[in-house]
Design a protein around this motif. Structure first.
Motif, PDB file in Angstrom:
ATOM      1  N   LYS A  83      18.165  52.709 -30.892  1.00  0.00           N
ATOM      2  CA  LYS A  83      17.199  53.524 -30.148  1.00  0.00           C
ATOM      3  C   LYS A  83      16.758  52.814 -28.871  1.00  0.00           C
ATOM      4  O   LYS A  83      16.617  53.439 -27.825  1.00  0.00           O
ATOM      5  N   ARG A  87      17.407  54.645 -25.422  1.00  0.00           N
ATOM      6  CA  ARG A  87      16.239  55.268 -24.788  1.00  0.00           C
ATOM      7  C   ARG A  87      15.639  54.475 -23.630  1.00  0.00           C
ATOM      8  O   ARG A  87      15.068  55.061 -22.711  1.00  0.00           O
ATOM      9  N   ARG A  96      17.413  60.602 -22.289  1.00  0.00           N
ATOM     10  CA  ARG A  96      16.194  61.291 -22.730  1.00  0.00           C
ATOM     11  C   ARG A  96      16.420  62.057 -24.031  1.00  0.00           C
ATOM     12  O   ARG A  96      17.544  62.429 -24.368  1.00  0.00           O
ATOM     13  N   HIS A  97      15.285  62.336 -24.696  1.00  0.00           N
ATOM     14  CA  HIS A  97      15.320  63.118 -25.941  1.00  0.00           C
ATOM     15  C   HIS A  97      15.904  64.507 -25.700  1.00  0.00           C
ATOM     16  O   HIS A  97      16.536  65.073 -26.590  1.00  0.00           O
ATOM     17  N   SER A  98      15.681  65.057 -24.506  1.00  0.00           N
ATOM     18  CA  SER A  98      16.200  66.392 -24.209  1.00  0.00           C
ATOM     19  C   SER A  98      17.733  66.397 -24.104  1.00  0.00           C
ATOM     20  O   SER A  98      18.362  67.441 -24.256  1.00  0.00           O
ATOM     21  N   THR A  99      18.324  65.235 -23.852  1.00  0.00           N
ATOM     22  CA  THR A  99      19.777  65.128 -23.747  1.00  0.00           C
ATOM     23  C   THR A  99      20.406  64.727 -25.075  1.00  0.00           C
ATOM     24  O   THR A  99      21.466  65.217 -25.447  1.00  0.00           O
ATOM     25  N   SER A 101      18.993  64.114 -29.013  1.00  0.00           N
ATOM     26  CA  SER A 101      17.824  64.180 -29.899  1.00  0.00           C
ATOM     27  C   SER A 101      17.799  63.024 -30.900  1.00  0.00           C
ATOM     28  O   SER A 101      18.827  62.387 -31.157  1.00  0.00           O
ATOM     29  N   ASP A 102      16.623  62.788 -31.454  1.00  0.00           N
ATOM     30  CA  ASP A 102      16.515  61.784 -32.523  1.00  0.00           C
ATOM     31  C   ASP A 102      17.354  62.202 -33.728  1.00  0.00           C
ATOM     32  O   ASP A 102      17.932  61.359 -34.410  1.00  0.00           O
ATOM     33  N   ARG A 103      17.441  63.503 -33.981  1.00  0.00           N
ATOM     34  CA  ARG A 103      18.278  64.012 -35.072  1.00  0.00           C
ATOM     35  C   ARG A 103      19.733  63.588 -34.855  1.00  0.00           C
ATOM     36  O   ARG A 103      20.410  63.152 -35.787  1.00  0.00           O
ATOM     37  N   GLN A 104      20.204  63.695 -33.620  1.00  0.00           N
ATOM     38  CA  GLN A 104      21.577  63.302 -33.318  1.00  0.00           C
ATOM     39  C   GLN A 104      21.772  61.794 -33.464  1.00  0.00           C
ATOM     40  O   GLN A 104      22.808  61.342 -33.950  1.00  0.00           O
ATOM     41  N   LEU A 105      20.768  61.013 -33.052  1.00  0.00           N
ATOM     42  CA  LEU A 105      20.859  59.560 -33.227  1.00  0.00           C
ATOM     43  C   LEU A 105      20.922  59.192 -34.705  1.00  0.00           C
ATOM     44  O   LEU A 105      21.702  58.322 -35.103  1.00  0.00           O
TER      45      LEU A 105
END
Length: 112
Positions: A83, A87, A96-99, A101-105
């Protein structure tokens, strides 16, 4: 329940665990709740990370070059290190989170 947790992490049913075994068992249980990503999404995420690494660092596929920009305290061998690399602003990848997501990470880390 504590007993249920114990049964899940004591996979060899020895009745005792070291700290590292307990931590690994809890992490394994936690990861089971993380998303399973399709192969196409994993490829897309990998491509995004590679493009960002090339943009900022011209690493030529050598991820060690990217990691060399970070303090020795940042480790890519854990989720928090990933992360941080993804990030944070330079020397990070500043994604960015918009590019991404934390779900994808989480899904990427689960697959790794």
């Amino acid at each position: 329940e504590l007993r249920a947790l114990w049964r899940e992490v004591d996979v060899e049913h020895l009745g005792e665990l070291g700290f590292s075994q307990l931590a690994a068992g809890i992490t394994r249980l936690e990861m089971e709740a993380w998303p399973c990503l399709e192969e196409s999404e994993l490829v897309s995420i990998s491509s995004l990370l590679f493009r960002a690494a090339e943009k900022w660092h011209s690493i030529g596929g050598d991820w060690l070059k990217l990691l060399a920009h970070f303090d020795h305290e940042v480790s890519i061998v854990n989720l928090e290190g990933l992360k941080t690399v993804v990030r944070s602003s330079y020397p990070g990848l500043a994604i960015r989170h918009s590019t991404l997501s934390d779900r994808q990470l989480l899904g990427l880390w689960r697959d790794v």
